[in-house]
Motif scaffolding. Structure first.
Motif, PDB file in Angstrom:
ATOM      1  N   HIS A   1       1.405  -4.031  14.559  1.00 34.50           N
ATOM      2  CA  HIS A   1       0.033  -3.812  15.027  1.00 34.50           C
ATOM      3  C   HIS A   1      -0.685  -2.751  14.197  1.00 34.50           C
ATOM      4  O   HIS A   1      -1.894  -2.850  13.975  1.00 34.50           O
ATOM      5  N   LEU A   2       0.038  -1.744  13.739  1.00 42.76           N
ATOM      6  CA  LEU A   2      -0.568  -0.682  12.929  1.00 42.76           C
ATOM      7  C   LEU A   2      -0.891  -1.134  11.510  1.00 42.76           C
ATOM      8  O   LEU A   2      -1.922  -0.756  10.949  1.00 42.76           O
ATOM      9  N   TYR A   3       0.006  -1.915  10.910  1.00 42.53           N
ATOM     10  CA  TYR A   3      -0.097  -2.200   9.485  1.00 42.53           C
ATOM     11  C   TYR A   3      -0.239  -3.678   9.124  1.00 42.53           C
ATOM     12  O   TYR A   3      -0.399  -3.993   7.942  1.00 42.53           O
ATOM     13  N   GLY A   4      -0.209  -4.568  10.088  1.00 41.07           N
ATOM     14  CA  GLY A   4      -0.183  -6.003   9.817  1.00 41.07           C
ATOM     15  C   GLY A   4      -1.271  -6.500   8.879  1.00 41.07           C
ATOM     16  O   GLY A   4      -1.025  -7.324   8.004  1.00 41.07           O
ATOM     17  N   ALA A   5      -2.477  -5.983   9.026  1.00 37.96           N
ATOM     18  CA  ALA A   5      -3.599  -6.433   8.195  1.00 37.96           C
ATOM     19  C   ALA A   5      -3.807  -5.530   6.987  1.00 37.96           C
ATOM     20  O   ALA A   5      -4.714  -5.773   6.192  1.00 37.96           O
ATOM     21  N   ARG A   6      -2.969  -4.497   6.830  1.00 37.79           N
ATOM     22  CA  ARG A   6      -3.207  -3.497   5.787  1.00 37.79           C
ATOM     23  C   ARG A   6      -2.131  -3.433   4.716  1.00 37.79           C
ATOM     24  O   ARG A   6      -2.298  -2.711   3.742  1.00 37.79           O
ATOM     25  N   ILE A   7      -1.013  -4.116   4.888  1.00 36.59           N
ATOM     26  CA  ILE A   7       0.095  -3.962   3.945  1.00 36.59           C
ATOM     27  C   ILE A   7      -0.278  -4.488   2.574  1.00 36.59           C
ATOM     28  O   ILE A   7      -1.087  -5.405   2.480  1.00 36.59           O
ATOM     29  N   PRO A   8       0.282  -3.893   1.553  1.00 40.02           N
ATOM     30  CA  PRO A   8       1.226  -2.785   1.551  1.00 40.02           C
ATOM     31  C   PRO A   8       0.543  -1.442   1.782  1.00 40.02           C
ATOM     32  O   PRO A   8      -0.592  -1.231   1.367  1.00 40.02           O
ATOM     33  N   VAL A   9       1.251  -0.565   2.453  1.00 42.71           N
ATOM     34  CA  VAL A   9       0.793   0.808   2.694  1.00 42.71           C
ATOM     35  C   VAL A   9       1.914   1.747   2.267  1.00 42.71           C
ATOM     36  O   VAL A   9       3.077   1.540   2.623  1.00 42.71           O
ATOM     37  N   ILE A  10       1.553   2.765   1.499  1.00 40.92           N
ATOM     38  CA  ILE A  10       2.508   3.787   1.071  1.00 40.92           C
ATOM     39  C   ILE A  10       2.191   5.059   1.845  1.00 40.92           C
ATOM     40  O   ILE A  10       1.035   5.470   1.931  1.00 40.92           O
ATOM     41  N   LYS A  11       3.223   5.642   2.427  1.00 39.33           N
ATOM     42  CA  LYS A  11       3.062   6.851   3.242  1.00 39.33           C
ATOM     43  C   LYS A  11       3.942   7.957   2.668  1.00 39.33           C
ATOM     44  O   LYS A  11       5.128   7.743   2.433  1.00 39.33           O
TER      45      LYS A  11
ATOM     46  N   ASN B   1       6.099  11.191   3.046  1.00 41.32           N
ATOM     47  CA  ASN B   1       6.832  11.840   4.133  1.00 41.32           C
ATOM     48  C   ASN B   1       6.393  13.282   4.326  1.00 41.32           C
ATOM     49  O   ASN B   1       6.437  13.801   5.431  1.00 41.32           O
ATOM     50  N   SER B   2       5.953  13.942   3.249  1.00 41.18           N
ATOM     51  CA  SER B   2       5.645  15.364   3.315  1.00 41.18           C
ATOM     52  C   SER B   2       4.480  15.682   4.242  1.00 41.18           C
ATOM     53  O   SER B   2       4.502  16.682   4.944  1.00 41.18           O
ATOM     54  N   ASP B   3       3.451  14.855   4.245  1.00 45.74           N
ATOM     55  CA  ASP B   3       2.270  15.149   5.063  1.00 45.74           C
ATOM     56  C   ASP B   3       1.725  13.937   5.818  1.00 45.74           C
ATOM     57  O   ASP B   3       0.663  14.016   6.427  1.00 45.74           O
ATOM     58  N   ALA B   4       2.431  12.821   5.767  1.00 45.32           N
ATOM     59  CA  ALA B   4       2.071  11.583   6.467  1.00 45.32           C
ATOM     60  C   ALA B   4       0.773  10.955   5.967  1.00 45.32           C
ATOM     61  O   ALA B   4       0.211  10.088   6.621  1.00 45.32           O
ATOM     62  N   ALA B   5       0.286  11.358   4.788  1.00 43.45           N
ATOM     63  CA  ALA B   5      -0.900  10.724   4.209  1.00 43.45           C
ATOM     64  C   ALA B   5      -0.542   9.306   3.795  1.00 43.45           C
ATOM     65  O   ALA B   5       0.592   9.028   3.394  1.00 43.45           O
ATOM     66  N   GLU B   6      -1.509   8.411   3.899  1.00 46.48           N
ATOM     67  CA  GLU B   6      -1.283   7.006   3.601  1.00 46.48           C
ATOM     68  C   GLU B   6      -2.243   6.513   2.525  1.00 46.48           C
ATOM     69  O   GLU B   6      -3.396   6.945   2.455  1.00 46.48           O
ATOM     70  N   LEU B   7      -1.734   5.588   1.715  1.00 42.84           N
ATOM     71  CA  LEU B   7      -2.535   4.897   0.715  1.00 42.84           C
ATOM     72  C   LEU B   7      -2.363   3.419   0.976  1.00 42.84           C
ATOM     73  O   LEU B   7      -1.259   2.878   0.859  1.00 42.84           O
ATOM     74  N   GLY B   8      -3.445   2.765   1.368  1.00 46.69           N
ATOM     75  CA  GLY B   8      -3.380   1.339   1.684  1.00 46.69           C
ATOM     76  C   GLY B   8      -3.945   0.486   0.573  1.00 46.69           C
ATOM     77  O   GLY B   8      -4.749   0.931  -0.231  1.00 46.69           O
ATOM     78  N   TRP B   9      -3.504  -0.733   0.535  1.00 42.20           N
ATOM     79  CA  TRP B   9      -3.947  -1.701  -0.457  1.00 42.20           C
ATOM     80  C   TRP B   9      -5.396  -2.060  -0.204  1.00 42.20           C
ATOM     81  O   TRP B   9      -5.786  -2.135   0.948  1.00 42.20           O
ATOM     82  N   PRO B  10      -6.222  -2.263  -1.203  1.00 35.22           N
ATOM     83  CA  PRO B  10      -5.887  -2.284  -2.625  1.00 35.22           C
ATOM     84  C   PRO B  10      -5.949  -0.893  -3.234  1.00 35.22           C
ATOM     85  O   PRO B  10      -6.758  -0.063  -2.821  1.00 35.22           O
ATOM     86  N   PHE B  11      -5.063  -0.629  -4.188  1.00 34.61           N
ATOM     87  CA  PHE B  11      -5.107   0.622  -4.937  1.00 34.61           C
ATOM     88  C   PHE B  11      -4.706   0.348  -6.377  1.00 34.61           C
ATOM     89  O   PHE B  11      -3.975  -0.596  -6.661  1.00 34.61           O
TER      90      PHE B  11
ATOM     91  N   ILE C   1      -3.237   1.758 -10.232  1.00 35.88           N
ATOM     92  CA  ILE C   1      -2.151   2.602 -10.707  1.00 35.88           C
ATOM     93  C   ILE C   1      -2.622   4.053 -10.796  1.00 35.88           C
ATOM     94  O   ILE C   1      -1.872   4.979 -10.499  1.00 35.88           O
ATOM     95  N   GLU C   2      -3.903   4.248 -11.140  1.00 36.43           N
ATOM     96  CA  GLU C   2      -4.460   5.600 -11.224  1.00 36.43           C
ATOM     97  C   GLU C   2      -4.556   6.238  -9.836  1.00 36.43           C
ATOM     98  O   GLU C   2      -4.258   7.426  -9.672  1.00 36.43           O
ATOM     99  N   ALA C   3      -4.974   5.464  -8.842  1.00 34.64           N
ATOM    100  CA  ALA C   3      -5.053   5.975  -7.473  1.00 34.64           C
ATOM    101  C   ALA C   3      -3.656   6.309  -6.951  1.00 34.64           C
ATOM    102  O   ALA C   3      -3.468   7.333  -6.269  1.00 34.64           O
ATOM    103  N   LEU C   4      -2.682   5.490  -7.274  1.00 36.93           N
ATOM    104  CA  LEU C   4      -1.301   5.754  -6.861  1.00 36.93           C
ATOM    105  C   LEU C   4      -0.782   7.024  -7.522  1.00 36.93           C
ATOM    106  O   LEU C   4      -0.154   7.858  -6.871  1.00 36.93           O
ATOM    107  N   GLN C   5      -1.056   7.172  -8.817  1.00 38.45           N
ATOM    108  CA  GLN C   5      -0.639   8.377  -9.539  1.00 38.45           C
ATOM    109  C   GLN C   5      -1.221   9.624  -8.881  1.00 38.45           C
ATOM    110  O   GLN C   5      -0.530  10.608  -8.653  1.00 38.45           O
ATOM    111  N   ALA C   6      -2.507   9.588  -8.569  1.00 35.66           N
ATOM    112  CA  ALA C   6      -3.166  10.726  -7.925  1.00 35.66           C
ATOM    113  C   ALA C   6      -2.575  10.993  -6.547  1.00 35.66           C
ATOM    114  O   ALA C   6      -2.373  12.147  -6.152  1.00 35.66           O
ATOM    115  N   PHE C   7      -2.271   9.933  -5.796  1.00 32.09           N
ATOM    116  CA  PHE C   7      -1.705  10.064  -4.450  1.00 32.09           C
ATOM    117  C   PHE C   7      -0.337  10.733  -4.500  1.00 32.09           C
ATOM    118  O   PHE C   7       0.018  11.511  -3.622  1.00 32.09           O
TER     119      PHE C   7
END
Length: 76
Positions: A44-54, A56-66, A68-74
């Protein structure tokens, strides 16, 4: 750095996100891949949003679409 990749079965976008994570240079990443279909709550939380990268250090999330530059910054 420890991250969680929320994904689903037969998810091509999730495979792309995993490939992007593996391609990160100069960042030590430990990836925990979680199938959201194994949990009603996660589905229910992620079904329409995957892939999502979270992070562990601060629980921040990066959802698709992203990019390579956005991932690097994240991950920096």
């Amino acid at each position: 750095m420890k991250v969680i990749l929320y994904s689903g079965p037969h998810c091509g976008l999730c495979d792309q996100a995993l490939d992007m994570l593996h391609s990160m240079q100069n960042i030590d990443i430990q990836i925990e891949k979680i199938n959201i279909r194994d949990s009603v709550e996660l589905y229910h939380l992620y079904g329409a949003r995957i892939p999502v990268i979270k992070r562990n250090s601060d629980a921040a999330e990066l959802g698709w679409p992203f990019s390579i530059e956005a991932l690097q910054a994240f991950l920096s």
